[in-house]
Motif scaffolding. Sequence first.
Motif, mmCIF file in Angstrom:
data_model
loop_
_atom_site.group_PDB
_atom_site.id
_atom_site.type_symbol
_atom_site.label_atom_id
_atom_site.label_comp_id
_atom_site.label_asym_id
_atom_site.label_seq_id
_atom_site.Cartn_x
_atom_site.Cartn_y
_atom_site.Cartn_z
ATOM 1 N N ALA A 418 4.552 23.530 4.200
ATOM 2 C CA ALA A 418 4.406 23.428 2.752
ATOM 3 C C ALA A 418 4.020 22.025 2.312
ATOM 4 O O ALA A 418 3.240 21.845 1.370
ATOM 5 N N SER A 419 4.535 20.997 3.011
ATOM 6 C CA SER A 419 4.231 19.618 2.597
ATOM 7 C C SER A 419 2.762 19.287 2.785
ATOM 8 O O SER A 419 2.214 18.448 2.074
ATOM 9 N N LYS A 420 2.121 19.994 3.731
ATOM 10 C CA LYS A 420 0.699 19.752 3.948
ATOM 11 C C LYS A 420 -0.162 20.672 3.093
ATOM 12 O O LYS A 420 -1.179 20.246 2.548
ATOM 13 N N MET A 421 0.266 21.926 2.990
ATOM 14 C CA MET A 421 -0.543 22.873 2.235
ATOM 15 C C MET A 421 -0.553 22.530 0.746
ATOM 16 O O MET A 421 -1.548 22.762 0.062
ATOM 17 N N CYS A 422 0.534 21.996 0.226
ATOM 18 C CA CYS A 422 0.642 21.745 -1.209
ATOM 19 C C CYS A 422 0.702 20.249 -1.520
ATOM 20 O O CYS A 422 1.183 19.846 -2.577
ATOM 21 N N GLN A 423 0.227 19.376 -0.606
ATOM 22 C CA GLN A 423 0.372 17.922 -0.732
ATOM 23 C C GLN A 423 -0.409 17.366 -1.920
ATOM 24 O O GLN A 423 0.127 16.642 -2.742
ATOM 25 N N SER A 424 -1.668 17.606 -2.092
ATOM 26 C CA SER A 424 -2.512 16.995 -3.112
ATOM 27 C C SER A 424 -2.044 17.292 -4.524
ATOM 28 O O SER A 424 -1.825 16.372 -5.301
ATOM 29 N N PRO A 425 -1.822 18.465 -4.896
ATOM 30 C CA PRO A 425 -1.352 18.715 -6.262
ATOM 31 C C PRO A 425 -0.013 18.056 -6.549
ATOM 32 O O PRO A 425 0.212 17.543 -7.626
ATOM 33 N N GLN A 426 0.882 17.998 -5.567
ATOM 34 C CA GLN A 426 2.201 17.395 -5.790
ATOM 35 C C GLN A 426 2.090 15.886 -6.007
ATOM 36 O O GLN A 426 2.742 15.330 -6.882
ATOM 37 N N ASP A 427 1.221 15.105 -5.276
ATOM 38 C CA ASP A 427 1.073 13.662 -5.426
ATOM 39 C C ASP A 427 0.521 13.304 -6.795
ATOM 40 O O ASP A 427 0.996 12.376 -7.455
ATOM 41 N N TRP A 428 -0.521 13.963 -7.254
ATOM 42 C CA TRP A 428 -1.100 13.672 -8.562
ATOM 43 C C TRP A 428 -0.076 13.913 -9.675
ATOM 44 O O TRP A 428 0.008 13.149 -10.630
ATOM 45 N N THR A 429 0.677 14.910 -9.555
ATOM 46 C CA THR A 429 1.705 15.181 -10.569
ATOM 47 C C THR A 429 2.723 14.050 -10.628
ATOM 48 O O THR A 429 3.141 13.596 -11.712
ATOM 49 N N ASP A 430 3.119 13.530 -9.461
ATOM 50 C CA ASP A 430 4.085 12.433 -9.424
ATOM 51 C C ASP A 430 3.529 11.185 -10.105
ATOM 52 O O ASP A 430 4.240 10.499 -10.858
ATOM 53 N N TYR A 431 2.254 10.838 -9.865
ATOM 54 C CA TYR A 431 1.637 9.662 -10.491
ATOM 55 C C TYR A 431 1.653 9.775 -12.009
ATOM 56 O O TYR A 431 1.924 8.810 -12.726
ATOM 57 N N ILE A 432 1.333 10.932 -12.507
ATOM 58 C CA ILE A 432 1.314 11.115 -13.956
ATOM 59 C C ILE A 432 2.712 10.892 -14.537
ATOM 60 O O ILE A 432 2.883 10.249 -15.583
ATOM 61 N N TYR A 433 3.718 11.404 -13.851
ATOM 62 C CA TYR A 433 5.091 11.210 -14.310
ATOM 63 C C TYR A 433 5.459 9.722 -14.334
ATOM 64 O O TYR A 433 6.129 9.238 -15.265
ATOM 65 N N TYR A 434 5.013 8.978 -13.291
ATOM 66 C CA TYR A 434 5.315 7.537 -13.237
ATOM 67 C C TYR A 434 4.673 6.793 -14.403
ATOM 68 O O TYR A 434 5.291 5.908 -15.026
ATOM 69 N N ILE A 435 3.416 7.111 -14.700
ATOM 70 C CA ILE A 435 2.693 6.426 -15.782
ATOM 71 C C ILE A 435 3.353 6.706 -17.128
ATOM 72 O O ILE A 435 3.540 5.797 -17.954
ATOM 73 N N ILE A 436 3.699 7.949 -17.363
ATOM 74 C CA ILE A 436 4.339 8.294 -18.638
ATOM 75 C C ILE A 436 5.671 7.571 -18.791
ATOM 76 O O ILE A 436 6.017 7.044 -19.868
ATOM 77 N N THR A 437 6.431 7.497 -17.708
ATOM 78 C CA THR A 437 7.736 6.803 -17.758
ATOM 79 C C THR A 437 7.560 5.319 -18.080
ATOM 80 O O THR A 437 8.303 4.739 -18.900
ATOM 81 N N ALA A 438 6.550 4.690 -17.444
ATOM 82 C CA ALA A 438 6.297 3.263 -17.690
ATOM 83 C C ALA A 438 5.892 3.018 -19.141
ATOM 84 O O ALA A 438 6.338 2.043 -19.777
ATOM 85 N N GLU A 439 5.040 3.892 -19.674
ATOM 86 C CA GLU A 439 4.594 3.729 -21.059
ATOM 87 C C GLU A 439 5.769 3.870 -22.021
ATOM 88 O O GLU A 439 5.879 3.128 -23.015
ATOM 89 N N VAL A 440 6.645 4.791 -21.756
ATOM 90 C CA VAL A 440 7.813 4.967 -22.629
ATOM 91 C C VAL A 440 8.699 3.719 -22.594
ATOM 92 O O VAL A 440 9.187 3.229 -23.629
ATOM 93 N N LEU A 441 8.918 3.175 -21.394
ATOM 94 C CA LEU A 441 9.753 1.974 -21.268
ATOM 95 C C LEU A 441 9.133 0.789 -21.988
ATOM 96 O O LEU A 441 9.846 0.004 -22.653
#
Length: 480
Positions: A418-441
């Motif tokens: 699963a970590s390989k089959m679903c790797q790309s969509p999961q990484d991009w989602t994490d980056y977006i979450y990081y950016i939104i968190t930084a902007e809020v802070l």
Amino acid sequence: MKNMHWLILSICLLYIHPTKSLLPPDDSSCSNQCFHQLPSECPSPENPCRCRQLTNCQKAAVCCNVNRFTLKEGLACGNITAASQIQSLHIRNASFDSFNLSANQNVWRNLRYMTITDGHIKKIDGEFAKQNSISCLNLSSNHINSIEDRALNTLFNLSFLDLSHNNLTDVPSFRKDHTIFLDISNNMYLNCSILTNTLQSHPEIAFVNENQTFCYPTKDLDFGWFQSQATLAFSQVKAKYELEKNCHQNCSCKTVSVNLAPGKMAMFEVEMNCANMSFLNLPVPLPDNTVSLDVSNNNITSIKELSEPSYQNLRSFIADNNKISSVQPLEGTKFISHFNTLSLQRNKFKFLETYVLDNIQFERNFNQRKLRLGYNTLQCDCNTMKLKVWLLSKLSHIPDYNHIKCDNLNVRIIDLDASKMCQSPQDWTDYIYYIITAEVLLLVGLIAKVSYDYWVFKTAGYLPWPANRMPRLPCDWLCE
């Protein structure tokens, strides 16, 4: 019923045909089937001669209460010889361990109608002379156990043979190169395989009294596992024969069992084999109560016909090596809820709809239920992980799970990561979450700094660093 009427009519026509009548001519008092006389026509008990010629029937005679010796004496004293040219003979209440047809050939040679009834005869042996004219032979009600193979083979003119009310286990051999009416009813030891073989080998035989003809089914030749003391009517055996003979589009049909219920016709369970027929679609309709269908090695692209009413009793469906691309037609069918075997190996699946497969119940009560999907290569992606989870939970019911693979990855479905089959969509989602968190802070920090500067300015009258080092802006007057 129409066939029975036709049969009776045909027999009647044979009886009244001027050249092939089964009855003695010229006298209506002799017009009983195959020349059958009542006991009242027998010689009187005081008469030492046990045979006599009839005065009311031309060239006809009757013998009663005879054995091997008194029959020969009676024929002689009754002047029933070759010279008398008797054509019709009824022998009543004969007692023989073995009735030898080779004896008294000089009398039998001239007969057209020979009747031997109501006796105690264990066996018929010997044979008729080749130059005989017998067209109707009645051997009914004699407790006969067996008839020697060659006994009836020289009856070239035989049209009607009555073997009813005996103890026969077999249909005897006789010439079958023309239509012959056969009555073998009320022989309670007949084997159903014998009747089936007779139907297959000699379609020119017309059976009389079918509703009174019964047999015992056998385990190996007739009705699969079924074997009991219950008997089957000939009509049921004939229905089985017709079913197998007239199977759908050159497929082969085989009855594997029979269900008997008092007062009802036998219900046959049918296995149908349509493998290697170049079919493009599943056969429709199936014979009644078809429980197994094999359509392997065809060019079938869809299994939508599984929803047809004639498929409602199907429990085993084998469609290996076809071009089927979806299991979606299984949804909502009766088959998916009560099948035992479903085999779809070597087809053209690119996806397997797990929402359909989830409807298959594999509880403990269905331990015998097997699903084969091997040797199919799917297009795998992150969604295929649902199929992997489903497979891992059903391994005991899917014997070929090791052979379900990914076409684009050359790996087994159960080995997908699963970590390989679903790797790309999961990484991009994490980056977006990081950016939104930084902007809020940052926004919260900016609001806090502005609020602090405003408070200092109001209380101390100056701006803290770095606000006092910032150049004045045109909008600063709004804050003054």
